[in-house]
Design a protein around this motif. Structure first.
Motif, mmCIF file in Angstrom:
data_model
loop_
_atom_site.group_PDB
_atom_site.id
_atom_site.type_symbol
_atom_site.label_atom_id
_atom_site.label_comp_id
_atom_site.label_asym_id
_atom_site.label_seq_id
_atom_site.Cartn_x
_atom_site.Cartn_y
_atom_site.Cartn_z
ATOM 1 N N TYR A 1 61.996 143.408 -44.002
ATOM 2 C CA TYR A 1 61.135 142.949 -42.909
ATOM 3 C C TYR A 1 61.887 142.168 -41.839
ATOM 4 C CZ TYR A 1 57.436 144.303 -46.093
ATOM 5 O OH TYR A 1 56.628 145.013 -46.935
ATOM 6 N N ARG A 2 63.203 142.193 -41.843
ATOM 7 C CA ARG A 2 63.967 141.375 -40.909
ATOM 8 C C ARG A 2 63.746 141.760 -39.452
ATOM 9 N NH1 ARG A 2 70.188 143.342 -41.079
ATOM 10 N NH2 ARG A 2 69.696 145.547 -40.995
ATOM 11 N N VAL B 1 60.365 139.745 -38.837
ATOM 12 C CA VAL B 1 60.270 138.316 -39.136
ATOM 13 C C VAL B 1 61.617 137.653 -38.892
ATOM 14 C CG1 VAL B 1 59.794 136.596 -40.927
ATOM 15 C CG2 VAL B 1 58.526 138.752 -40.911
ATOM 16 N N ASN B 2 61.590 136.569 -38.145
ATOM 17 C CA ASN B 2 62.781 135.750 -37.962
ATOM 18 C C ASN B 2 62.742 134.705 -39.084
ATOM 19 O OD1 ASN B 2 64.629 133.765 -37.252
ATOM 20 N ND2 ASN B 2 64.239 133.998 -35.066
ATOM 21 N N TRP B 3 63.436 134.997 -40.175
ATOM 22 C CA TRP B 3 63.331 134.151 -41.369
ATOM 23 C C TRP B 3 63.827 132.735 -41.123
ATOM 24 C CZ3 TRP B 3 60.004 135.746 -44.623
ATOM 25 C CH2 TRP B 3 59.768 137.104 -44.791
ATOM 26 N N ARG C 1 67.413 137.954 -55.889
ATOM 27 C CA ARG C 1 67.872 139.189 -55.250
ATOM 28 C C ARG C 1 66.697 140.020 -54.737
ATOM 29 N NH1 ARG C 1 71.568 141.763 -58.908
ATOM 30 N NH2 ARG C 1 73.103 140.451 -57.912
ATOM 31 N N GLU C 2 65.652 140.129 -55.545
ATOM 32 C CA GLU C 2 64.505 140.950 -55.131
ATOM 33 C C GLU C 2 63.843 140.376 -53.884
ATOM 34 O OE1 GLU C 2 60.760 139.574 -57.790
ATOM 35 O OE2 GLU C 2 62.418 140.469 -58.909
ATOM 36 N N VAL C 3 63.811 139.047 -53.758
ATOM 37 C CA VAL C 3 63.234 138.427 -52.566
ATOM 38 C C VAL C 3 64.114 138.715 -51.357
ATOM 39 C CG1 VAL C 3 62.621 136.231 -51.478
ATOM 40 C CG2 VAL C 3 62.051 136.635 -53.885
ATOM 41 N N LYS C 4 65.428 138.599 -51.540
ATOM 42 C CA LYS C 4 66.355 138.892 -50.443
ATOM 43 C C LYS C 4 66.199 140.333 -49.977
ATOM 44 C CE LYS C 4 71.259 138.822 -49.290
ATOM 45 N NZ LYS C 4 71.297 138.346 -47.992
ATOM 46 N N GLU C 5 66.038 141.253 -50.896
ATOM 47 C CA GLU C 5 65.858 142.655 -50.525
ATOM 48 C C GLU C 5 64.573 142.854 -49.723
ATOM 49 O OE1 GLU C 5 66.070 144.632 -54.292
ATOM 50 O OE2 GLU C 5 68.239 144.380 -54.447
#
Length: 74
Positions: free
Chosen positions: A17-18, A21-23, A8-12
């Motif tokens: 930064y979305r 960054v185009n993940w 969850r913390e990584v997703k947040e």
């Protein structure tokens, strides 16, 4: 297509930064680069195996003749 579970913390943090960054593109690029690296390693190992099995020799005196020729030309 596949999915990836992330903490969850990584997703947040990714959400934060979305806009920068185009993940999805980053993941695609990582996968493609990893595949290229692995294929290069396999090709290199194949070349080494073929060279180890090669049965060729340099004629006797060849190296000495090359050294002599190089000295004489200088």
């Amino acid at each position: 297509m596949f999915s990836v579970k992330i903490k969850r913390e990584v997703k947040e943090k990714m959400e934060r930064y979305r806009d920068r960054v185009n993940w999805a593109e980053e993941v695609r690029r990582f996968i493609e680069e990893t595949i290229r690296r692995l294929e290069a390693e396999e090709n290199f190992e194949d070349v080494l195996r073929r060279l180890e099995g090669a049965r060729w020799q340099v004629p006797g005196g060849y190296s000495a003749a090359l050294v002599r020729e190089d000295r004489d030309s200088g």
